[in-house]
Write a protein that holds these residues in place. Structure first.
Motif, PDB file in Angstrom:
ATOM      1  N   LEU A  73       0.822  -1.200   0.000  1.00 12.87           N
ATOM      2  CA  LEU A  73       0.000   0.000   0.000  1.00 12.87           C
ATOM      3  C   LEU A  73       0.862   1.258   0.000  1.00 12.87           C
ATOM      4  N   ASN A  74       1.971   1.208  -0.775  1.00 12.87           N
ATOM      5  CA  ASN A  74       2.793   2.401  -0.879  1.00 12.87           C
ATOM      6  C   ASN A  74       1.992   3.500  -1.569  1.00 12.87           C
ATOM      7  N   THR A  75       2.476   4.710  -1.454  1.00 12.30           N
ATOM      8  CA  THR A  75       1.707   5.865  -1.926  1.00 12.30           C
ATOM      9  C   THR A  75       1.374   5.783  -3.409  1.00 12.30           C
ATOM     10  N   ASN A  76       2.357   5.428  -4.234  1.00  7.17           N
ATOM     11  CA  ASN A  76       2.110   5.380  -5.678  1.00  7.17           C
ATOM     12  C   ASN A  76       1.050   4.349  -6.037  1.00  7.17           C
ATOM     13  N   LEU A  77       1.160   3.150  -5.461  1.00  3.71           N
ATOM     14  CA  LEU A  77       0.176   2.107  -5.756  1.00  3.71           C
ATOM     15  C   LEU A  77      -1.203   2.520  -5.264  1.00  3.71           C
ATOM     16  N   SER A  78      -1.260   3.095  -4.077  1.00  4.47           N
ATOM     17  CA  SER A  78      -2.549   3.546  -3.550  1.00  4.47           C
ATOM     18  C   SER A  78      -3.182   4.589  -4.465  1.00  4.47           C
ATOM     19  N   LYS A  79      -2.358   5.500  -4.963  1.00 10.34           N
ATOM     20  CA  LYS A  79      -2.882   6.537  -5.854  1.00 10.34           C
ATOM     21  C   LYS A  79      -3.331   5.941  -7.189  1.00 10.34           C
ATOM     22  N   PHE A  80      -2.603   4.938  -7.672  1.00  9.79           N
ATOM     23  CA  PHE A  80      -3.018   4.308  -8.926  1.00  9.79           C
ATOM     24  C   PHE A  80      -4.353   3.585  -8.752  1.00  9.79           C
ATOM     25  N   ILE A  81      -4.524   2.913  -7.618  1.00 12.56           N
ATOM     26  CA  ILE A  81      -5.798   2.252  -7.337  1.00 12.56           C
ATOM     27  C   ILE A  81      -6.917   3.290  -7.267  1.00 12.56           C
ATOM     28  N   GLU A  82      -6.637   4.418  -6.609  1.00 11.17           N
ATOM     29  CA  GLU A  82      -7.634   5.502  -6.553  1.00 11.17           C
ATOM     30  C   GLU A  82      -7.947   6.006  -7.959  1.00 11.17           C
ATOM     31  N   PHE A  83      -6.914   6.139  -8.783  1.00 11.98           N
ATOM     32  CA  PHE A  83      -7.117   6.586 -10.160  1.00 11.98           C
ATOM     33  C   PHE A  83      -8.046   5.635 -10.902  1.00 11.98           C
ATOM     34  N   LYS A  84      -7.807   4.329 -10.778  1.00  9.25           N
ATOM     35  CA  LYS A  84      -8.660   3.358 -11.458  1.00  9.25           C
ATOM     36  C   LYS A  84     -10.100   3.454 -10.980  1.00  9.25           C
ATOM     37  N   LEU A  85     -10.274   3.645  -9.692  1.00  9.52           N
ATOM     38  CA  LEU A  85     -11.629   3.747  -9.144  1.00  9.52           C
ATOM     39  C   LEU A  85     -12.326   5.017  -9.647  1.00  9.52           C
ATOM     40  N   VAL A  86     -11.583   6.119  -9.743  1.00 13.99           N
ATOM     41  CA  VAL A  86     -12.163   7.354 -10.279  1.00 13.99           C
ATOM     42  C   VAL A  86     -12.575   7.152 -11.736  1.00 13.99           C
ATOM     43  N   VAL A  87     -11.722   6.485 -12.503  1.00 17.17           N
ATOM     44  CA  VAL A  87     -12.047   6.209 -13.907  1.00 17.17           C
ATOM     45  C   VAL A  87     -13.341   5.402 -14.008  1.00 17.17           C
ATOM     46  N   LYS A 120     -24.853   5.480 -32.505  1.00 14.69           N
ATOM     47  CA  LYS A 120     -25.115   6.861 -32.114  1.00 14.69           C
ATOM     48  C   LYS A 120     -25.496   6.952 -30.645  1.00 14.69           C
ATOM     49  N   ASP A 121     -26.428   6.089 -30.218  1.00 16.05           N
ATOM     50  CA  ASP A 121     -26.855   6.102 -28.816  1.00 16.05           C
ATOM     51  C   ASP A 121     -25.719   5.699 -27.885  1.00 16.05           C
ATOM     52  N   LEU A 122     -24.884   4.776 -28.349  1.00 15.07           N
ATOM     53  CA  LEU A 122     -23.741   4.349 -27.542  1.00 15.07           C
ATOM     54  C   LEU A 122     -22.791   5.523 -27.317  1.00 15.07           C
ATOM     55  N   ALA A 123     -22.549   6.290 -28.364  1.00 16.62           N
ATOM     56  CA  ALA A 123     -21.654   7.449 -28.237  1.00 16.62           C
ATOM     57  C   ALA A 123     -22.165   8.405 -27.169  1.00 16.62           C
ATOM     58  N   TYR A 124     -23.458   8.711 -27.216  1.00  9.84           N
ATOM     59  CA  TYR A 124     -24.031   9.613 -26.216  1.00  9.84           C
ATOM     60  C   TYR A 124     -23.979   8.988 -24.822  1.00  9.84           C
ATOM     61  N   GLU A 125     -24.255   7.697 -24.732  1.00 10.74           N
ATOM     62  CA  GLU A 125     -24.254   7.016 -23.430  1.00 10.74           C
ATOM     63  C   GLU A 125     -22.875   7.057 -22.781  1.00 10.74           C
ATOM     64  N   LEU A 126     -21.833   7.014 -23.608  1.00 13.39           N
ATOM     65  CA  LEU A 126     -20.464   7.030 -23.089  1.00 13.39           C
ATOM     66  C   LEU A 126     -19.934   8.452 -22.874  1.00 13.39           C
ATOM     67  N   GLY A 127     -20.778   9.449 -23.099  1.00  9.41           N
ATOM     68  CA  GLY A 127     -20.388  10.814 -22.780  1.00  9.41           C
ATOM     69  C   GLY A 127     -19.821  11.609 -23.942  1.00  9.41           C
ATOM     70  N   GLN A 156     -16.513  11.569 -18.453  1.00  9.31           N
ATOM     71  CA  GLN A 156     -15.281  11.964 -19.123  1.00  9.31           C
ATOM     72  C   GLN A 156     -14.634  13.210 -18.513  1.00  9.31           C
ATOM     73  N   PRO A 157     -14.277  13.149 -17.241  1.00  7.16           N
ATOM     74  CA  PRO A 157     -13.605  14.303 -16.629  1.00  7.16           C
ATOM     75  C   PRO A 157     -12.232  14.518 -17.266  1.00  7.16           C
ATOM     76  N   SER A 158     -11.753  15.734 -17.197  1.00  4.17           N
ATOM     77  CA  SER A 158     -10.423  16.023 -17.734  1.00  4.17           C
ATOM     78  C   SER A 158      -9.364  15.392 -16.831  1.00  4.17           C
ATOM     79  N   ILE A 159      -8.178  15.202 -17.389  1.00  4.52           N
ATOM     80  CA  ILE A 159      -7.070  14.657 -16.596  1.00  4.52           C
ATOM     81  C   ILE A 159      -6.724  15.624 -15.467  1.00  4.52           C
ATOM     82  N   ASN A 160      -6.825  16.920 -15.716  1.00  2.00           N
ATOM     83  CA  ASN A 160      -6.586  17.909 -14.657  1.00  2.00           C
ATOM     84  C   ASN A 160      -7.575  17.721 -13.508  1.00  2.00           C
ATOM     85  N   ALA A 161      -8.850  17.462 -13.839  1.00  2.00           N
ATOM     86  CA  ALA A 161      -9.870  17.271 -12.809  1.00  2.00           C
ATOM     87  C   ALA A 161      -9.601  16.002 -12.011  1.00  2.00           C
ATOM     88  N   ILE A 162      -9.160  14.944 -12.687  1.00  2.43           N
ATOM     89  CA  ILE A 162      -8.844  13.691 -11.992  1.00  2.43           C
ATOM     90  C   ILE A 162      -7.657  13.895 -11.063  1.00  2.43           C
TER      91      ILE A 162
END
Length: 290
Positions: free
Chosen positions: A178-192, A252-259, A199-205
């Protein structure tokens, strides 16, 4: 321990979201077996251990061939295509839901697959330990399910997941799991996963994770081998592939559904990422089996 016990006090065993199957406890109905062979989106965590024999599973359109001492795990929302029955196969299959996982006293980072490796290969000693725990869970949940305390079931599940967590990171993560980098990567995956279609921006993430964009880039590159932007796009395209193959949604509907605001841009991005147009990716046969 008293606080933990309060979480499942009053729970009956049949109320736990956990099931196990093995050679001694297979799916009995032919109709159920046929239905279960259809591709489906998992609602629970799925784990299968091959004690002996060989078999190939398909998860998110990727094949995983398992032999003696191999274990495969899959996560909720992945598209899971079970294989046909294999001869001379000895196995254990375990399914449990998020509610059951929440009753355990610790977290298991491997379950979000931070290293992008859904198989674990055990040495002979570890294989024997894991098999013993599976055998006990099989006896408890199949033979003695009305005679065993919920606390005991959860204790063995916790023991099994601890063993798998250690094996998953062995030789791959030399420092604290549970080092900091791994913890942050896990958090990143969960945010994704949580905000995928927004589709948040990378800056927002990065801001949500209390990281600079440079730090986020370095961490994602370390564990996923790609940039945060490419990781996010790849995850979107994987979700698009799932829906195209296993639902009747229009492109078309899939595109809208995915943001996506522009279906044409989605189609161009899909082809750039997969080498195929979205229409080419549609299944060529009826998955209902009729």
């Amino acid at each position: 321990m008293q606080e933990q016990k309060g979480k499942y006090e009053g729970l009956q065993n049949d109320e736990l979201g956990i099931k196990i199957r093995s050679n001694d406890n297979p799916y009995l109905s032919v109709d159920i077996q046929k239905k279960l062979l259809q591709p489906r989106r998992l609602s629970s965590y799925f784990i299968v251990l091959i004690e002996s024999g060989s078999i190939t599973y398909n998860i998110d359109l990727q094949d995983f061939t398992l032999t003696d001492g191999h274990l495969l795990f899959a996560m909720p929302n992945q598209i899971f295509t079970p294989p046909a029955k294999a001869d001379n196969l000895k196995y254990f299959k375990l399914l449990f839901d998020e509610n059951t996982l929440a009753l355990l006293p610790q977290q298991f980072p491997f379950l979000v697959n931070p290293l992008n490796a859904q198989t674990i290969v055990f040495n002979s000693a570890a294989k024997e330990r894991v098999i013993k725990v599976f055998e006990i869970l099989n006896q408890i949940l199949h033979l003695d399910k009305n005679e065993t305390d919920t606390e005991i079931i959860l204790a063995y599940l916790n023991s099994l997941l601890s063993e798998l967590n250690g094996a998953y990171f062995k030789n791959k993560e030399p420092v604290n799991l549970l080092n900091t980098n791994l913890s942050k990567f896990i958090e990143f995956k969960l945010v994704v996963e949580t905000y995928l279609t927004e589709q948040p921006s990378i800056n927002a993430i990065a801001e949500k994770l209390a990281l600079s964009t440079n730090s986020l880039y370095r961490i994602v590159k370390e564990y996923a081998g790609t940039s945060p932007k490419d990781y996010f796009i790849n995850r979107l395209i994987t979700e698009a592939q799932r829906k195209l193959r296993y639902s009747n949604i229009s492109i078309k509907d899939l595109a809208y559904e995915l943001g996506f605001n522009d279906p044409d841009y989605f189609s161009r991005l899909f082809k750039k990422s997969t080498g195929k147009s979205a229409s080419e990716f549609l299944p060529k046969q009826d998955l209902s089996g009729k």
